[in-house]
Motif scaffolding. Structure first.
Motif, PDB file in Angstrom:
ATOM      1  N   ALA A 111       0.835  -1.204   0.000  1.00 23.94           N
ATOM      2  CA  ALA A 111       0.000   0.000   0.000  1.00 23.94           C
ATOM      3  C   ALA A 111       0.869   1.252   0.000  1.00 23.94           C
ATOM      4  O   ALA A 111       0.528   2.262  -0.629  1.00 23.94           O
ATOM      5  CB  ALA A 111      -0.918  -0.006   1.222  1.00 23.94           C
ATOM      6  N   GLY A 112       2.014   1.202   0.679  1.00 20.57           N
ATOM      7  CA  GLY A 112       2.919   2.337   0.694  1.00 20.57           C
ATOM      8  C   GLY A 112       3.473   2.664  -0.673  1.00 20.57           C
ATOM      9  O   GLY A 112       3.559   3.831  -1.065  1.00 20.57           O
ATOM     10  N   GLU A 113       3.863   1.644  -1.420  1.00 21.58           N
ATOM     11  CA  GLU A 113       4.353   1.855  -2.783  1.00 21.58           C
ATOM     12  C   GLU A 113       3.250   2.405  -3.685  1.00 21.58           C
ATOM     13  O   GLU A 113       3.491   3.269  -4.537  1.00 21.58           O
ATOM     14  CB  GLU A 113       4.877   0.541  -3.361  1.00 21.58           C
ATOM     15  N   MET A 114       2.042   1.943  -3.481  1.00 21.58           N
ATOM     16  CA  MET A 114       0.942   2.365  -4.337  1.00 21.58           C
ATOM     17  C   MET A 114       0.555   3.827  -4.120  1.00 21.58           C
ATOM     18  O   MET A 114       0.217   4.537  -5.073  1.00 21.58           O
ATOM     19  CB  MET A 114      -0.274   1.457  -4.111  1.00 21.58           C
ATOM     20  N   ILE A 115       0.597   4.303  -2.863  1.00 18.45           N
ATOM     21  CA  ILE A 115       0.255   5.717  -2.666  1.00 18.45           C
ATOM     22  C   ILE A 115       1.318   6.616  -3.282  1.00 18.45           C
ATOM     23  O   ILE A 115       1.014   7.695  -3.801  1.00 18.45           O
ATOM     24  CB  ILE A 115       0.029   6.069  -1.181  1.00 18.45           C
ATOM     25  N   GLY A 116       2.572   6.162  -3.271  1.00 17.37           N
ATOM     26  CA  GLY A 116       3.616   6.945  -3.912  1.00 17.37           C
ATOM     27  C   GLY A 116       3.480   6.940  -5.423  1.00 17.37           C
ATOM     28  O   GLY A 116       3.625   7.983  -6.076  1.00 17.37           O
ATOM     29  N   TRP A 117       3.174   5.775  -5.978  1.00 19.80           N
ATOM     30  CA  TRP A 117       3.057   5.621  -7.431  1.00 19.80           C
ATOM     31  C   TRP A 117       1.884   6.442  -7.965  1.00 19.80           C
ATOM     32  O   TRP A 117       2.045   7.241  -8.897  1.00 19.80           O
ATOM     33  CB  TRP A 117       2.891   4.137  -7.735  1.00 19.80           C
ATOM     34  N   PHE A 118       0.710   6.259  -7.376  1.00 19.89           N
ATOM     35  CA  PHE A 118      -0.478   6.877  -7.955  1.00 19.89           C
ATOM     36  C   PHE A 118      -0.901   8.176  -7.266  1.00 19.89           C
ATOM     37  O   PHE A 118      -1.611   8.973  -7.865  1.00 19.89           O
ATOM     38  CB  PHE A 118      -1.624   5.868  -7.950  1.00 19.89           C
ATOM     39  N   GLY A 119      -0.485   8.377  -6.031  1.00 20.32           N
ATOM     40  CA  GLY A 119      -0.784   9.624  -5.350  1.00 20.32           C
ATOM     41  C   GLY A 119       0.313  10.653  -5.544  1.00 20.32           C
ATOM     42  O   GLY A 119       0.060  11.779  -5.968  1.00 20.32           O
ATOM     43  N   GLY A 120       1.557  10.258  -5.264  1.00 26.57           N
ATOM     44  CA  GLY A 120       2.670  11.182  -5.421  1.00 26.57           C
ATOM     45  C   GLY A 120       2.869  11.627  -6.852  1.00 26.57           C
ATOM     46  O   GLY A 120       3.110  12.817  -7.120  1.00 26.57           O
ATOM     47  N   THR A 121       2.732  10.706  -7.793  1.00 22.61           N
ATOM     48  CA  THR A 121       2.899  11.057  -9.199  1.00 22.61           C
ATOM     49  C   THR A 121       1.796  11.994  -9.663  1.00 22.61           C
ATOM     50  O   THR A 121       2.042  12.928 -10.440  1.00 22.61           O
ATOM     51  CB  THR A 121       2.913   9.791 -10.074  1.00 22.61           C
ATOM     52  N   GLU A 122       0.572  11.771  -9.184  1.00 25.04           N
ATOM     53  CA  GLU A 122      -0.576  12.599  -9.577  1.00 25.04           C
ATOM     54  C   GLU A 122      -0.338  14.071  -9.254  1.00 25.04           C
ATOM     55  O   GLU A 122      -0.896  14.954  -9.915  1.00 25.04           O
ATOM     56  CB  GLU A 122      -1.833  12.104  -8.848  1.00 25.04           C
ATOM     57  N   LEU A 123       0.503  14.341  -8.288  1.00 25.55           N
ATOM     58  CA  LEU A 123       0.802  15.721  -7.923  1.00 25.55           C
ATOM     59  C   LEU A 123       1.438  16.481  -9.086  1.00 25.55           C
ATOM     60  O   LEU A 123       1.275  17.697  -9.210  1.00 25.55           O
ATOM     61  CB  LEU A 123       1.745  15.724  -6.716  1.00 25.55           C
ATOM     62  N   PHE A 124       2.139  15.749  -9.979  1.00 22.23           N
ATOM     63  CA  PHE A 124       2.891  16.383 -11.061  1.00 22.23           C
ATOM     64  C   PHE A 124       2.386  16.036 -12.461  1.00 22.23           C
ATOM     65  O   PHE A 124       2.512  16.823 -13.386  1.00 22.23           O
ATOM     66  CB  PHE A 124       4.367  15.978 -10.964  1.00 22.23           C
ATOM     67  N   ARG A 125       1.846  14.846 -12.621  1.00 21.80           N
ATOM     68  CA  ARG A 125       1.410  14.413 -13.948  1.00 21.80           C
ATOM     69  C   ARG A 125       0.490  13.208 -13.799  1.00 21.80           C
ATOM     70  O   ARG A 125       0.346  12.660 -12.714  1.00 21.80           O
ATOM     71  CB  ARG A 125       2.614  14.043 -14.812  1.00 21.80           C
ATOM     72  N   GLU A 126      -0.111  12.802 -14.899  1.00 23.80           N
ATOM     73  CA  GLU A 126      -0.980  11.625 -14.907  1.00 23.80           C
ATOM     74  C   GLU A 126      -0.128  10.367 -14.719  1.00 23.80           C
ATOM     75  O   GLU A 126       0.789  10.113 -15.507  1.00 23.80           O
ATOM     76  CB  GLU A 126      -1.734  11.542 -16.232  1.00 23.80           C
ATOM     77  N   PRO A 127      -0.385   9.567 -13.682  1.00 22.13           N
ATOM     78  CA  PRO A 127       0.431   8.360 -13.481  1.00 22.13           C
ATOM     79  C   PRO A 127       0.178   7.335 -14.577  1.00 22.13           C
ATOM     80  O   PRO A 127      -0.927   7.227 -15.112  1.00 22.13           O
ATOM     81  CB  PRO A 127      -0.047   7.826 -12.121  1.00 22.13           C
ATOM     82  N   GLU A 128       1.198   6.580 -14.909  1.00 28.15           N
ATOM     83  CA  GLU A 128       1.040   5.484 -15.853  1.00 28.15           C
ATOM     84  C   GLU A 128       0.725   4.207 -15.090  1.00 28.15           C
ATOM     85  O   GLU A 128       1.155   4.037 -13.947  1.00 28.15           O
ATOM     86  CB  GLU A 128       2.315   5.298 -16.678  1.00 28.15           C
ATOM     87  N   GLY A 129      -0.045   3.315 -15.703  1.00 26.06           N
ATOM     88  CA  GLY A 129      -0.395   2.055 -15.073  1.00 26.06           C
ATOM     89  C   GLY A 129       0.724   1.038 -15.168  1.00 26.06           C
ATOM     90  O   GLY A 129       1.754   1.263 -15.811  1.00 26.06           O
ATOM     91  N   PHE A 130       0.497  -0.112 -14.551  1.00 22.90           N
ATOM     92  CA  PHE A 130       1.510  -1.160 -14.499  1.00 22.90           C
ATOM     93  C   PHE A 130       1.912  -1.624 -15.896  1.00 22.90           C
ATOM     94  O   PHE A 130       3.095  -1.680 -16.227  1.00 22.90           O
ATOM     95  CB  PHE A 130       0.978  -2.337 -13.675  1.00 22.90           C
ATOM     96  N   GLU A 131       0.941  -1.963 -16.729  1.00 25.14           N
ATOM     97  CA  GLU A 131       1.250  -2.506 -18.047  1.00 25.14           C
ATOM     98  C   GLU A 131       1.969  -1.475 -18.917  1.00 25.14           C
ATOM     99  O   GLU A 131       2.888  -1.809 -19.670  1.00 25.14           O
ATOM    100  CB  GLU A 131      -0.028  -2.981 -18.739  1.00 25.14           C
ATOM    101  N   GLU A 132       1.561  -0.217 -18.813  1.00 25.92           N
ATOM    102  CA  GLU A 132       2.221   0.823 -19.599  1.00 25.92           C
ATOM    103  C   GLU A 132       3.663   0.998 -19.163  1.00 25.92           C
ATOM    104  O   GLU A 132       4.574   1.133 -19.987  1.00 25.92           O
ATOM    105  CB  GLU A 132       1.468   2.143 -19.439  1.00 25.92           C
ATOM    106  N   ARG A 133       3.886   0.970 -17.843  1.00 22.48           N
ATOM    107  CA  ARG A 133       5.251   1.133 -17.345  1.00 22.48           C
ATOM    108  C   ARG A 133       6.129  -0.044 -17.770  1.00 22.48           C
ATOM    109  O   ARG A 133       7.280   0.143 -18.179  1.00 22.48           O
ATOM    110  CB  ARG A 133       5.238   1.265 -15.817  1.00 22.48           C
ATOM    111  N   VAL A 134       5.598  -1.239 -17.690  1.00 22.53           N
ATOM    112  CA  VAL A 134       6.363  -2.420 -18.103  1.00 22.53           C
ATOM    113  C   VAL A 134       6.657  -2.378 -19.594  1.00 22.53           C
ATOM    114  O   VAL A 134       7.765  -2.711 -20.039  1.00 22.53           O
ATOM    115  CB  VAL A 134       5.605  -3.711 -17.730  1.00 22.53           C
ATOM    116  N   ALA A 135       5.682  -1.962 -20.398  1.00 20.54           N
ATOM    117  CA  ALA A 135       5.874  -1.907 -21.850  1.00 20.54           C
ATOM    118  C   ALA A 135       6.994  -0.930 -22.220  1.00 20.54           C
ATOM    119  O   ALA A 135       7.809  -1.210 -23.113  1.00 20.54           O
ATOM    120  CB  ALA A 135       4.576  -1.509 -22.535  1.00 20.54           C
ATOM    121  N   ARG A 136       7.028   0.218 -21.572  1.00 29.44           N
ATOM    122  CA  ARG A 136       8.102   1.187 -21.833  1.00 29.44           C
ATOM    123  C   ARG A 136       9.457   0.587 -21.485  1.00 29.44           C
ATOM    124  O   ARG A 136      10.459   0.796 -22.181  1.00 29.44           O
ATOM    125  CB  ARG A 136       7.883   2.468 -21.025  1.00 29.44           C
ATOM    126  N   LEU A 137       9.497  -0.166 -20.414  1.00 30.52           N
ATOM    127  CA  LEU A 137      10.740  -0.790 -19.970  1.00 30.52           C
ATOM    128  C   LEU A 137      11.199  -1.870 -20.945  1.00 30.52           C
ATOM    129  O   LEU A 137      12.375  -1.937 -21.323  1.00 30.52           O
ATOM    130  CB  LEU A 137      10.513  -1.379 -18.580  1.00 30.52           C
TER     131      LEU A 137
END
Length: 430
Positions: A356-382
């Motif tokens: 849950a801690g990682e998730m609030i950073g991923w989707f809450g912290g990122t939302e502060l600056f830009r639209e967060p990307e989902g899991f599949e999108e992040r993996v695809a870029r990688l």
């Protein structure tokens, strides 16, 4: 699989994000605010951090600071706050059947602080600042030194906690003005992750944060020109070890090259078989600790490589770190090394789905600056990154003229050798 991430914007502009993870037994709640040392005038440097401390001293609805904290603790939580260079966040673990109290307390403390015991808290912060300076008041913190060298007079180069002078001169009017400017609903993101329901999260957010004034979104000061290096910042300090750090400005998280940069970091520092640990510690015994990391901001990142070693070895360690970076600029990584870095990174992302801690950073912290990307999108870029991409990104990031090196420790007898190694920066692109 249904998307577990849900977002609602309240009437006052507050973004509310819920990450529904019903398989977990505990959750996390966090409020993110775009207010850090980057958003401060030099005169009031440290005001964001000072305000963070005061929130825990009491609010209009919970005027006793001890009671404010114990109420959350009694339902399984533990209130905490962090101030960084470009944002702050306040968080607590949450029990899925006991959500009312942490939402209510967090909302009240951030929206209606009492500014109690300012002088007492000032003394606490001044004690914290002593950890970053020597007996003569010189800054000996490698993070402060490297950021100042990279960003010069830009606000990103300011100290997060401020200086003894600025903290001593801050007044209640400064704190109130900063709160009024930064803690409007449009400058905040509230995120809950774990065994929570989006509708319930929105209901509690409206009750606890709905009366918060909208305010205006805080904007980031444009970045300065890239520093012209190479540059060495050397502070002779009586310690048993020497700290070294190499820093380079690099692309922001939403840049197309950032996934390659993430893999570069993993190739350098991801276990005992990664290049930094293998070459600097295991094979050559030059240092007892070595790390690679990326510090991210809204419009750039900073790639950092650091080591701690015996003072006499500092020039050798510095030269070896530069050699390892130059190697990534000159040669493609092997197929096996790239495959391993991708697998390790994907596994790390999969593990994050159970935190849950990682998730609030991923989707809450990122939302502060830009639209967060989902899991599949992040993996695809990688997965799309090639060895040629890694080499190209390394050559772009690890340029000789972008190098800032910091050394703090007993430097007598080695400073000239450190300066020569930095000035040469052998192998780095010019």
């Amino acid at each position: 699989m249904n998307d577990p991430v849900h977002k609602t914007v309240l009437a006052n502009g507050l973004r509310v994000v819920a990450v529904e993870l019903p398989h977990l037994h505990a959750g996390m709640l966090a409020a993110y605010v775009r207010a850090g040392s980057r958003h401060e005038e030099a005169r009031v440097n440290g005001v964001s951090h000072f305000l963070e401390h005061l929130f825990f001293r009491g609010s209009a609805g919970y005027p006793d600071g001890q009671l404010l904290n114990s109420l959350v603790e009694d339902v399984g939580g533990n209130l905490n706050g962090v101030t960084t260079r470009d944002h702050g966040y306040y968080y607590t673990p949450i029990h899925p059947q006991r959500l009312e109290v942490p939402f209510a307390v967090l909302g009240d403390m951030l929206s209606r602080p009492l500014y109690k015991e300012v002088e007492l808290e000032r003394e606490v912060i001044l004690e914290e600042i002593l950890d970053e300076v020597d007996e003569n008041g010189r800054d000996i913190d490698v993070d402060n030194l490297s950021k100042r060298a990279l960003f010069s007079e830009h606000p990103l180069g300011q100290k997060i906690a401020g200086t003894r002078e600025t903290v001593s001169s801050l007044r209640e009017d400064d704190l109130r003005a900063h709160h009024d400017r930064a803690y409007g609903a449009r400058n905040l993101v509230l995120c809950a992750a774990g065994p929570v329901n989006h509708g319930e999260v929105v209901r509690l957010a409206e009750r606890s944060f709905g009366a918060l004034p909208s305010g205006a979104a805080v904007r980031d000061t444009p970045l300065p020109e890239r520093p012209r290096g190479p540059r060495l910042v050397a502070i002779d300090h009586r310690e048993s070890q020497t700290e070294l750090r190499l820093s380079f400005l690099a692309p922001a998280e939403d840049h197309q090259d950032f996934p390659a940069l993430l893999l570069v970091r993993r190739i350098l520092d991801d276990g005992l078989s990664a290049r930094l640990q293998l070459n600097v510690v295991e094979r050559k015994g030059l240092a007892y600790a070595v790390h690679g990391s990326i510090d991210t901001f809204s419009d750039c990142s900073v790639f950092e490589v650091e080591a701690a070693c015996a003072p006499r070895k500092a020039p050798l360690v510095l030269a070896e770190l530069l050699r390892i970076l130059a190697e990534l600029c000159d040669e493609d990584v092997s197929d096996e090394e790239l495959r391993r870095a991708k697998v390790r990174h994907r596994i790390g992302l999969e593990f994050a789905l159970d935190s849950a801690g990682e998730m609030i950073g991923w989707f809450g912290g990122t939302e502060l600056f830009r639209e967060p990307e989902g899991f599949e999108e992040r993996v695809a870029r990688l997965e799309a990154v090639t060895a040629a991409d890694l080499r190209r990104v390394a050559r772009t990031a690890f340029r000789r003229d972008g190098l800032v090196a910091c050394a703090v420790g007993p430097l007598t007898g080695v400073e000239k050798r450190l300066a020569a190694a930095v000035d040469d920066a052998q192998g780095l692109p010019r």
